[in-house]
Design a protein around this motif. Structure first.
Motif, PDB file in Angstrom:
ATOM      1  N   VAL A   1      25.815  20.834   6.189  1.00  7.37           N
ATOM      2  CA  VAL A   1      26.459  19.547   5.934  1.00  7.37           C
ATOM      3  C   VAL A   1      25.504  18.661   5.150  1.00  7.37           C
ATOM      4  CG1 VAL A   1      27.944  19.643   7.969  1.00  7.37           C
ATOM      5  CG2 VAL A   1      25.671  18.661   8.167  1.00  7.37           C
ATOM      6  N   THR A   2      26.080  17.813   4.336  1.00  9.10           N
ATOM      7  CA  THR A   2      25.292  16.864   3.556  1.00  9.10           C
ATOM      8  C   THR A   2      25.869  15.473   3.761  1.00  9.10           C
ATOM      9  OG1 THR A   2      26.689  17.267   1.619  1.00  9.10           O
ATOM     10  CG2 THR A   2      24.663  18.577   1.821  1.00  9.10           C
ATOM     11  N   ARG A   3      25.006  14.492   3.632  1.00  9.92           N
ATOM     12  CA  ARG A   3      25.449  13.112   3.788  1.00  9.92           C
ATOM     13  C   ARG A   3      26.373  12.736   2.635  1.00  9.92           C
ATOM     14  NH1 ARG A   3      23.642   8.760   6.556  1.00  9.92           N
ATOM     15  NH2 ARG A   3      21.875   9.990   7.323  1.00  9.92           N
ATOM     16  N   PRO A   4      27.550  12.199   2.927  1.00 11.59           N
ATOM     17  CA  PRO A   4      28.463  11.811   1.840  1.00 11.59           C
ATOM     18  C   PRO A   4      27.904  10.632   1.052  1.00 11.59           C
ATOM     19  CG  PRO A   4      29.316  11.066   3.939  1.00 11.59           C
ATOM     20  CD  PRO A   4      28.128  11.918   4.247  1.00 11.59           C
ATOM     21  N   THR A   5      28.259  10.605  -0.221  1.00  5.41           N
ATOM     22  CA  THR A   5      27.767   9.524  -1.077  1.00  5.41           C
ATOM     23  C   THR A   5      28.535   8.227  -0.864  1.00  5.41           C
ATOM     24  OG1 THR A   5      29.242  10.314  -2.821  1.00  5.41           O
ATOM     25  CG2 THR A   5      26.965  11.137  -2.822  1.00  5.41           C
ATOM     26  N   THR A   6      29.776   8.336  -0.383  1.00  5.21           N
ATOM     27  CA  THR A   6      30.589   7.141  -0.124  1.00  5.21           C
ATOM     28  C   THR A   6      31.058   7.154   1.323  1.00  5.21           C
ATOM     29  OG1 THR A   6      32.619   8.273  -0.833  1.00  5.21           O
ATOM     30  CG2 THR A   6      31.383   7.027  -2.506  1.00  5.21           C
ATOM     31  N   SER A   7      31.384   5.987   1.830  1.00  3.98           N
ATOM     32  CA  SER A   7      31.878   5.846   3.203  1.00  3.98           C
ATOM     33  C   SER A   7      33.393   5.710   3.174  1.00  3.98           C
ATOM     34  CB  SER A   7      31.240   4.624   3.865  1.00  3.98           C
ATOM     35  OG  SER A   7      31.736   4.453   5.170  1.00  3.98           O
TER      36      SER A   7
ATOM     37  N   ILE B   1      26.494  18.043  12.331  1.00  2.49           N
ATOM     38  CA  ILE B   1      26.427  16.592  12.537  1.00  2.49           C
ATOM     39  C   ILE B   1      26.036  16.274  13.977  1.00  2.49           C
ATOM     40  CG2 ILE B   1      27.894  14.537  12.747  1.00  2.49           C
ATOM     41  CD1 ILE B   1      29.339  15.370  10.279  1.00  2.49           C
ATOM     42  N   ARG B   2      25.214  15.237  14.127  1.00  8.19           N
ATOM     43  CA  ARG B   2      24.910  14.669  15.430  1.00  8.19           C
ATOM     44  C   ARG B   2      25.377  13.212  15.422  1.00  8.19           C
ATOM     45  NH1 ARG B   2      21.033  15.892  19.254  1.00  8.19           N
ATOM     46  NH2 ARG B   2      20.013  17.298  17.777  1.00  8.19           N
ATOM     47  N   CYS B   3      26.191  12.856  16.395  1.00  5.30           N
ATOM     48  CA  CYS B   3      26.703  11.483  16.486  1.00  5.30           C
ATOM     49  C   CYS B   3      26.369  10.944  17.875  1.00  5.30           C
ATOM     50  CB  CYS B   3      28.219  11.447  16.249  1.00  5.30           C
ATOM     51  SG  CYS B   3      28.918   9.779  16.341  1.00  5.30           S
ATOM     52  N   THR B   4      25.734   9.786  17.892  1.00  8.57           N
ATOM     53  CA  THR B   4      25.374   9.130  19.161  1.00  8.57           C
ATOM     54  C   THR B   4      26.219   7.876  19.326  1.00  8.57           C
ATOM     55  OG1 THR B   4      23.107   9.936  18.920  1.00  8.57           O
ATOM     56  CG2 THR B   4      23.500   8.173  20.526  1.00  8.57           C
ATOM     57  N   ILE B   5      26.925   7.796  20.447  1.00  5.72           N
ATOM     58  CA  ILE B   5      27.835   6.692  20.748  1.00  5.72           C
ATOM     59  C   ILE B   5      27.331   6.000  22.011  1.00  5.72           C
ATOM     60  CG2 ILE B   5      30.216   6.077  21.358  1.00  5.72           C
ATOM     61  CD1 ILE B   5      31.078   8.641  19.898  1.00  5.72           C
ATOM     62  N   ARG B   6      27.327   4.692  21.985  1.00  6.20           N
ATOM     63  CA  ARG B   6      26.906   3.932  23.156  1.00  6.20           C
ATOM     64  C   ARG B   6      28.058   3.051  23.639  1.00  6.20           C
ATOM     65  NH1 ARG B   6      22.423   4.721  20.146  1.00  6.20           N
ATOM     66  NH2 ARG B   6      20.565   5.375  21.302  1.00  6.20           N
ATOM     67  N   ALA B   7      28.264   3.061  24.940  1.00  8.13           N
ATOM     68  CA  ALA B   7      29.354   2.288  25.537  1.00  8.13           C
ATOM     69  C   ALA B   7      28.843   1.603  26.786  1.00  8.13           C
ATOM     70  CB  ALA B   7      30.543   3.189  25.861  1.00  8.13           C
ATOM     71  N   ARG B   8      29.576   0.552  27.223  1.00  5.39           N
ATOM     72  CA  ARG B   8      29.203  -0.163  28.434  1.00  5.39           C
ATOM     73  C   ARG B   8      29.492   0.708  29.649  1.00  5.39           C
ATOM     74  NH1 ARG B   8      31.656  -3.623  25.060  1.00  5.39           N
ATOM     75  NH2 ARG B   8      33.708  -3.253  25.958  1.00  5.39           N
TER      76      ARG B   8
ATOM     77  N   LEU C   1      36.269   3.868  10.448  1.00  4.10           N
ATOM     78  CA  LEU C   1      37.011   3.855  11.709  1.00  4.10           C
ATOM     79  C   LEU C   1      36.137   4.353  12.844  1.00  4.10           C
ATOM     80  CD1 LEU C   1      39.663   3.574  13.321  1.00  4.10           C
ATOM     81  CD2 LEU C   1      40.209   5.922  12.642  1.00  4.10           C
ATOM     82  N   LEU C   2      35.365   5.397  12.580  1.00  4.52           N
ATOM     83  CA  LEU C   2      34.493   5.963  13.608  1.00  4.52           C
ATOM     84  C   LEU C   2      33.470   4.933  14.067  1.00  4.52           C
ATOM     85  CD1 LEU C   2      33.400   8.339  15.254  1.00  4.52           C
ATOM     86  CD2 LEU C   2      32.084   9.027  13.251  1.00  4.52           C
ATOM     87  N   LYS C   3      32.824   4.268  13.134  1.00  2.00           N
ATOM     88  CA  LYS C   3      31.788   3.297  13.508  1.00  2.00           C
ATOM     89  C   LYS C   3      32.389   2.103  14.246  1.00  2.00           C
ATOM     90  CE  LYS C   3      28.469   4.505   9.936  1.00  2.00           C
ATOM     91  NZ  LYS C   3      27.664   4.044   8.785  1.00  2.00           N
ATOM     92  N   ARG C   4      33.568   1.682  13.819  1.00  2.00           N
ATOM     93  CA  ARG C   4      34.195   0.540  14.491  1.00  2.00           C
ATOM     94  C   ARG C   4      34.704   0.933  15.871  1.00  2.00           C
ATOM     95  NH1 ARG C   4      38.303  -3.306  11.367  1.00  2.00           N
ATOM     96  NH2 ARG C   4      36.292  -3.809  10.418  1.00  2.00           N
ATOM     97  N   ALA C   5      35.362   2.091  15.964  1.00  4.55           N
ATOM     98  CA  ALA C   5      35.934   2.517  17.244  1.00  4.55           C
ATOM     99  C   ALA C   5      34.850   2.854  18.245  1.00  4.55           C
ATOM    100  CB  ALA C   5      36.847   3.723  17.044  1.00  4.55           C
ATOM    101  N   ALA C   6      33.760   3.426  17.786  1.00  2.00           N
ATOM    102  CA  ALA C   6      32.711   3.878  18.700  1.00  2.00           C
ATOM    103  C   ALA C   6      31.597   2.854  18.862  1.00  2.00           C
ATOM    104  CB  ALA C   6      32.128   5.202  18.210  1.00  2.00           C
ATOM    105  N   MET C   7      31.864   1.592  18.552  1.00  2.00           N
ATOM    106  CA  MET C   7      30.908   0.517  18.775  1.00  2.00           C
ATOM    107  C   MET C   7      29.587   0.795  18.066  1.00  2.00           C
ATOM    108  SD  MET C   7      32.009   0.334  22.716  1.00  2.00           S
ATOM    109  CE  MET C   7      32.487   2.035  22.533  1.00  2.00           C
ATOM    110  N   GLY C   8      29.682   1.146  16.773  1.00  2.55           N
ATOM    111  CA  GLY C   8      28.472   1.372  15.971  1.00  2.55           C
ATOM    112  C   GLY C   8      27.884   2.743  16.183  1.00  2.55           C
ATOM    113  N   ALA C   9      28.676   3.794  15.983  1.00  2.00           N
ATOM    114  CA  ALA C   9      28.183   5.160  16.163  1.00  2.00           C
ATOM    115  C   ALA C   9      27.090   5.461  15.142  1.00  2.00           C
ATOM    116  CB  ALA C   9      29.335   6.150  16.010  1.00  2.00           C
ATOM    117  N   GLU C  10      26.077   6.205  15.585  1.00  3.60           N
ATOM    118  CA  GLU C  10      24.976   6.602  14.710  1.00  3.60           C
ATOM    119  C   GLU C  10      25.190   8.053  14.298  1.00  3.60           C
ATOM    120  OE1 GLU C  10      21.412   5.934  16.865  1.00  3.60           O
ATOM    121  OE2 GLU C  10      21.786   3.786  17.176  1.00  3.60           O
ATOM    122  N   LEU C  11      25.344   8.290  13.003  1.00  2.00           N
ATOM    123  CA  LEU C  11      25.586   9.626  12.468  1.00  2.00           C
ATOM    124  C   LEU C  11      24.314  10.176  11.842  1.00  2.00           C
ATOM    125  CD1 LEU C  11      29.104   9.241  10.802  1.00  2.00           C
ATOM    126  CD2 LEU C  11      28.531  10.766  12.687  1.00  2.00           C
TER     127      LEU C  11
END
Length: 284
Positions: free
Chosen positions: A248-254, A277-284, A260-270
Motif C-alpha cells: 500500500v502507498t499513501r494516497p496523494t489526495t484525501s 494499513i494501520r489505523c488507530t482510533i481513540r474513543a471515550r 469520513l473516516l477521520k470525522r467518524a472515528a474522532m481523528g483516526a490516525e492512518l
C-alpha cells in the motif's frame, strides 16, 4: 439470651429484653412463623435460665412479667408482619410499574427503529434512482447506509441504556465482510461505548473494511486483519492492522472516504506500512 445473661441487670429486671428485639428482627427477616418460634422459645429460655435459678418457682411477679412479655411480643410480632407484608406489596407494585415502563421503552424503541429503517430505505431508493444500481457511488453509499442501520439495530437491543460493548460494535461492523475463511482476528477487554461512539465507530470500521476489500488486505485471499482494543488513561484505543495484503502507498489526495473516516472515528490516525494499513482510533 446469652446477651441478656451477660448484661449487668438483676434477674427480675427486663429478663426478656434481648428476646423482644430478637422477635422484631427475626420476624422482619424471616417471616411470621420464625418470629413466633423466637417468641415462644425465647420466653421459655428466659424463664429457665434467668428467672428459674433465682426463684425455682414462678412467683406472681414473674407470671406478670412473662404475661407482659408475651403480650408485648405478640403486638410486635403482628405489627412487624403487617409492615413486612405491606413492603412486599409495595415492591410487587413497583416491580409491575418497572416492567410496564420497560415494555413501553421497548415499544417506543421498536417503533423508532422501524421508522428509521423506513427512512433509510427511502434514502437508498433515492440514491438508486440518482446513481443507478451498478455504479461505484451507489455501492459505497449503500454500504454506509448499511453500517448506519447496523449501529442503530445494535443500540435498539440496549434500550434501557443506549450503549454497547466494543466487541458487539466491531463484530456488527465487519460481519458483511466475513466469509467462510474469517480474515478477522478480534481481541480486547469488555468495554462499554455510548450511543454516539457506537454509530461513529461502526461507520469508521465499515469504511476501513471497504477500503481493505478494494485496495488492502481483504483484496487478497491470504490477507488478514487484526482488530484489537485496550484502555489507556480512561481512553479506549482501537487498532485496525492489516497483514499479508498487497503493498500500500499513501494516497496523494484525501478522498471523501478518508475524510469520513477521520470525522467518524474522532481523528483516526492512518499509517501506510509495508504489509498493510494501520489505523488507530481513540474513543471515550
Amino acid at each position: 439470651m446469652g446477651i441478656r445473661w451477660l448484661l449487668p441487670f438483676e434477674p427480675d429486671l427486663l429478663p426478656t429484653f434481648s428476646v423482644v428485639i430478637g422477635v422484631c428482627v427475626v420476624t422482619m427477616a424471616a417471616g411470621l412463623w420464625a418470629g413466633f418460634t423466637t417468641m415462644v422459645v425465647g420466653g421459655a429460655l428466659a424463664w429457665r435460665f434467668i428467672l428459674w435459678p433465682e426463684t425455682r418457682t414462678l412467683a406472681p411477679d414473674d407470671i406478670i412479667a412473662m404475661t407482659g412479655y408475651f403480650m408485648v411480643t405478640s403486638v410486635i410480632l403482628g405489627t412487624t408482619e403487617l409492615y413486612r407484608r405491606s413492603e412486599q406489596r409495595r415492591l410487587v407494585v413497583e416491580l409491575a410499574h418497572a416492567k410496564e415502563r420497560a415494555e413501553n421503552q421497548q415499544l417506543f424503541a421498536s417503533e423508532l427503529s422501524h421508522r428509521l429503517k423506513n427512512s433509510l430505505s427511502i434514502v437508498q431508493s433515492m440514491a438508486l434512482q440518482s446513481f443507478g444500481s451498478e455504479t461505484p457511488e451507489f455501492l459505497k453509499f449503500a454500504g454506509r447506509l448499511h453500517a448506519l442501520a447496523a449501529a442503530n439495530k445494535l443500540l435498539n437491543s440496549h434500550v434501557a441504556r443506549p450503549s454497547a460493548d466494543v466487541r458487539e460494535v466491531v463484530e456488527a461492523a465487519v460481519q458483511p465482510f466475513r466469509g467462510q475463511q474469517d480474515p478477522f482476528c478480534l481481541s480486547g477487554p469488555a468495554r462499554s461505548l455510548g450511543s454516539q461512539d457506537v454509530v461513529s465507530l461502526t461507520i469508521a470500521l465499515h469504511e476501513l473494511a471497504t477500503n481493505a476489500v478494494k485496495y488492502g488486505a481483504l483484496s487478497d485471499p491470504k490477507g488478514r486483519v487484526a482488530v484489537t482494543w485496550t484502555t489507556n488513561d480512561g481512553t479506549l484505543v482501537i487498532e485496525w492492522k492489516e497483514h499479508d495484503g498487497p503493498p500500500v502507498t499513501r494516497p496523494t489526495t484525501s478522498g471523501f472516504g478518508s475524510r469520513l473516516l477521520k470525522r467518524a472515528a474522532m481523528g483516526a490516525e492512518l499509517e501506510y506500512e509495508a504489509d498493510g494499513i494501520r489505523c488507530t482510533i481513540r474513543a471515550r
